[in-house]
Motif scaffolding. Sequence first.
Motif, short mmCIF file in Angstrom:
data_model
loop_
_atom_site.label_atom_id
_atom_site.label_comp_id
_atom_site.label_asym_id
_atom_site.label_seq_id
_atom_site.Cartn_x
_atom_site.Cartn_y
_atom_site.Cartn_z
N GLU A 84 0.83 -1.21 0.00
CA GLU A 84 0.00 0.00 0.00
C GLU A 84 0.86 1.26 0.00
O GLU A 84 0.35 2.36 -0.14
N GLY A 85 2.19 1.10 0.20
CA GLY A 85 3.10 2.23 0.16
C GLY A 85 3.45 2.81 1.52
O GLY A 85 4.04 3.88 1.60
N ASN A 86 3.09 2.13 2.61
CA ASN A 86 3.41 2.62 3.95
C ASN A 86 4.73 2.03 4.45
O ASN A 86 5.14 0.96 4.02
N ARG A 87 5.36 2.75 5.38
CA ARG A 87 6.55 2.22 6.05
C ARG A 87 6.07 1.31 7.18
O ARG A 87 4.99 1.50 7.72
N VAL A 88 6.92 0.34 7.56
CA VAL A 88 6.55 -0.59 8.63
C VAL A 88 7.65 -0.61 9.69
O VAL A 88 8.83 -0.71 9.37
N ALA A 120 10.60 -4.86 0.02
CA ALA A 120 10.97 -3.80 0.98
C ALA A 120 12.48 -3.69 1.15
O ALA A 120 13.22 -4.65 0.97
N ASN A 121 12.89 -2.47 1.53
CA ASN A 121 14.27 -2.21 1.91
C ASN A 121 14.32 -1.98 3.41
O ASN A 121 13.37 -1.43 3.98
N VAL A 122 15.42 -2.35 4.05
CA VAL A 122 15.59 -2.10 5.48
C VAL A 122 16.14 -0.69 5.64
O VAL A 122 17.24 -0.39 5.19
N MET A 135 13.11 -2.41 13.99
CA MET A 135 13.73 -2.05 12.72
C MET A 135 12.65 -1.46 11.83
O MET A 135 11.44 -1.69 12.05
N PHE A 136 13.05 -0.68 10.83
CA PHE A 136 12.12 -0.04 9.93
C PHE A 136 12.28 -0.58 8.53
O PHE A 136 13.41 -0.74 8.03
N LEU A 137 11.16 -0.84 7.87
CA LEU A 137 11.16 -1.30 6.48
C LEU A 137 10.41 -0.26 5.65
O LEU A 137 9.39 0.27 6.10
N SER A 138 10.90 0.01 4.43
CA SER A 138 10.17 0.91 3.54
C SER A 138 9.98 0.20 2.20
O SER A 138 10.81 -0.61 1.80
#
Length: 141
Positions: A84-88, A120-122, A135-138
């Motif tokens: 959906e285009g959100n960061r996680v 996704a990228n980290v 951790m953040f994924l985009s």
Amino acid sequence: MSADEALRIADEKGMDLVKISPQANPPVCKLMDYGKFRFEQSKREKEARKNQHVVEIKEIRMSPGIDVGDFNVKLKNAQKFLTEGNRVKVSVRFRGREMAHTDIGRKLLDKFAEQCAEIANVDKGAKLEGRNMSMFLSPKK
């Protein structure tokens, strides 16, 4: 032409004299209906805001003792958020004696990132902050 002459012409036509680039030598002006110009400009800005997508940060929380089925459900939800285009933000919460085994949480987050690698990228790797490791994924473009 002189400013007085330009103002007179604008007044005769019932329009406004608007400076387009005041720093130029001589300054550049244009005859236009300024009220209509402002209205159309606000309309364009409103349309641009309507089409804008705000990126949210969705959070997935787990514990170090999570089972395979639950892990897969969390993974599926994260993948849905990313498409959906959100960061996680994926976080593991340690309680009690689990703090002695933070390596389990790091392995869990690495496995999660590996499963999401194709979409996704980290952004930020696994980092321990208090009792949480996150951790953040985009999403990939």
